[in-house]
Design a protein around this motif. Sequence first.
Motif, mmCIF file in Angstrom:
data_model
loop_
_atom_site.group_PDB
_atom_site.id
_atom_site.type_symbol
_atom_site.label_atom_id
_atom_site.label_comp_id
_atom_site.label_asym_id
_atom_site.label_seq_id
_atom_site.Cartn_x
_atom_site.Cartn_y
_atom_site.Cartn_z
ATOM 1 N N TRP A 39 0.838 -1.205 0.000
ATOM 2 C CA TRP A 39 0.000 0.000 0.000
ATOM 3 C C TRP A 39 0.871 1.253 0.000
ATOM 4 O O TRP A 39 0.654 2.171 -0.798
ATOM 5 C CB TRP A 39 -0.909 -0.049 1.219
ATOM 6 N N GLU A 40 1.857 1.302 0.881
ATOM 7 C CA GLU A 40 2.732 2.467 0.981
ATOM 8 C C GLU A 40 3.481 2.714 -0.330
ATOM 9 O O GLU A 40 3.554 3.854 -0.815
ATOM 10 C CB GLU A 40 3.725 2.255 2.125
ATOM 11 N N ILE A 41 4.018 1.663 -0.906
ATOM 12 C CA ILE A 41 4.805 1.812 -2.133
ATOM 13 C C ILE A 41 3.923 2.279 -3.289
ATOM 14 O O ILE A 41 4.284 3.196 -4.044
ATOM 15 C CB ILE A 41 5.511 0.489 -2.470
ATOM 16 N N VAL A 42 2.758 1.665 -3.441
ATOM 17 C CA VAL A 42 1.864 2.011 -4.552
ATOM 18 C C VAL A 42 1.423 3.470 -4.456
ATOM 19 O O VAL A 42 1.427 4.212 -5.458
ATOM 20 C CB VAL A 42 0.653 1.066 -4.566
ATOM 21 N N VAL A 43 1.048 3.925 -3.242
ATOM 22 C CA VAL A 43 0.593 5.304 -3.086
ATOM 23 C C VAL A 43 1.732 6.288 -3.348
ATOM 24 O O VAL A 43 1.558 7.312 -4.021
ATOM 25 C CB VAL A 43 0.005 5.511 -1.677
ATOM 26 N N PRO A 48 -1.795 10.427 -6.098
ATOM 27 C CA PRO A 48 -1.585 11.831 -5.702
ATOM 28 C C PRO A 48 -1.184 11.938 -4.231
ATOM 29 O O PRO A 48 -1.371 11.008 -3.446
ATOM 30 C CB PRO A 48 -2.957 12.468 -5.954
ATOM 31 N N ALA A 49 -0.675 13.096 -3.857
ATOM 32 C CA ALA A 49 -0.119 13.273 -2.516
ATOM 33 C C ALA A 49 -1.181 13.192 -1.427
ATOM 34 O O ALA A 49 -0.873 12.836 -0.288
ATOM 35 C CB ALA A 49 0.607 14.616 -2.440
ATOM 36 N N ARG A 229 -13.753 14.656 1.478
ATOM 37 C CA ARG A 229 -14.031 15.723 0.514
ATOM 38 C C ARG A 229 -13.080 16.908 0.670
ATOM 39 O O ARG A 229 -12.911 17.680 -0.278
ATOM 40 C CB ARG A 229 -15.476 16.189 0.668
ATOM 41 N N THR A 230 -12.499 17.053 1.843
ATOM 42 C CA THR A 230 -11.528 18.132 2.056
ATOM 43 C C THR A 230 -10.092 17.633 1.895
ATOM 44 O O THR A 230 -9.157 18.303 2.340
ATOM 45 C CB THR A 230 -11.722 18.744 3.449
ATOM 46 N N PHE A 231 -9.927 16.444 1.283
ATOM 47 C CA PHE A 231 -8.629 15.889 0.923
ATOM 48 C C PHE A 231 -7.745 15.607 2.149
ATOM 49 O O PHE A 231 -6.519 15.666 2.070
ATOM 50 C CB PHE A 231 -7.881 16.809 -0.053
ATOM 51 N N ARG A 232 -8.378 15.284 3.277
ATOM 52 C CA ARG A 232 -7.637 14.835 4.452
ATOM 53 C C ARG A 232 -7.934 13.347 4.653
ATOM 54 O O ARG A 232 -8.587 12.933 5.608
ATOM 55 C CB ARG A 232 -8.025 15.669 5.665
ATOM 56 N N HIS A 233 -7.444 12.571 3.718
ATOM 57 C CA HIS A 233 -7.766 11.150 3.701
ATOM 58 C C HIS A 233 -7.164 10.401 4.875
ATOM 59 O O HIS A 233 -7.721 9.393 5.329
ATOM 60 C CB HIS A 233 -7.299 10.529 2.382
ATOM 61 N N ASP A 234 -6.010 10.843 5.362
ATOM 62 C CA ASP A 234 -5.387 10.150 6.485
ATOM 63 C C ASP A 234 -6.279 10.210 7.718
ATOM 64 O O ASP A 234 -6.470 9.203 8.416
ATOM 65 C CB ASP A 234 -4.026 10.777 6.803
#
Length: 272
Positions: A39-43, A48-49, A229-234
């Motif tokens: 997962w880490e490598i693919v992202v 996108p960041a 929606r605010t791009f804070r996926h973490d």
Amino acid sequence: MTAPALPLETQVPNLRLRALFFSDAGLRVLAGFAILLVWEIVVRVWAPAYVAKPTGIVLAIPNVIANPAFWSAASATLGAVVQGLLIAFAAGTLIGAAMGRLRIVEGLLQLYVNAFFAMPMIAILPLVTIWFGYTGDARLATIIFAAFFSIALNVADGARAAPPEYVEVSRAFRGSGWSRLFDVILPSAMPYLLAGLRLAAGRAVIGAVVAEFYVALPGLGYFILFHTRTFRHDAAFVAVAILTIACVLFEFGIAKATTRFLPWYRRDERVE
């Protein structure tokens, strides 16, 4: 020329380490690390960041945990799930037992219970919002709808599978219908009931999150939606992890309860 054998005090730790490495727990941990690494490598390479990755989720945990709004959302969602499960458990157990033991009730309800069980819960959300409004009652109704039918169908199967000789003994001793229900039918249907409760718990969590998505209610579902929606996926994935941990803990509790109170259930399938 053969290599000299290792001393015994060196061989024993190596054997223990190898046994731990190839145990079920060790293999699960290795599989988890492998998934996280991929997962880490693919992202990092292709995504996108703003896309969530394991290291970003770990770094986001302190900020999310320190946010009072997160705990308010978690308590709202999990509290509604527990409340809805209790209502679905009580109603599903009684109606399922009636369907399993009374032909007239089975004829009246079986078709409709099967149909509603197969219906996607998101399909009724527009109707739920009309009936209950854009309030927490809509979420609770969705949770009950999602959980009820799993319990009712499994309890009905368990009630049908009750040993007839036990039922006849209860009748011979002039036991009442309630006595047969609570002393014979429900104890024999307990494995089916626990299986239905496991299914209902997962469906209840899904129902709560979907209702919060659709109705925009305060809860973990809306927390996930807003941060996505605010791009804070973490931060959104931290909430997903909390929901996952809650489901795993519930599953663990059901398994422990089965072992504790139903030691005879699937005893021959357990590996010593």
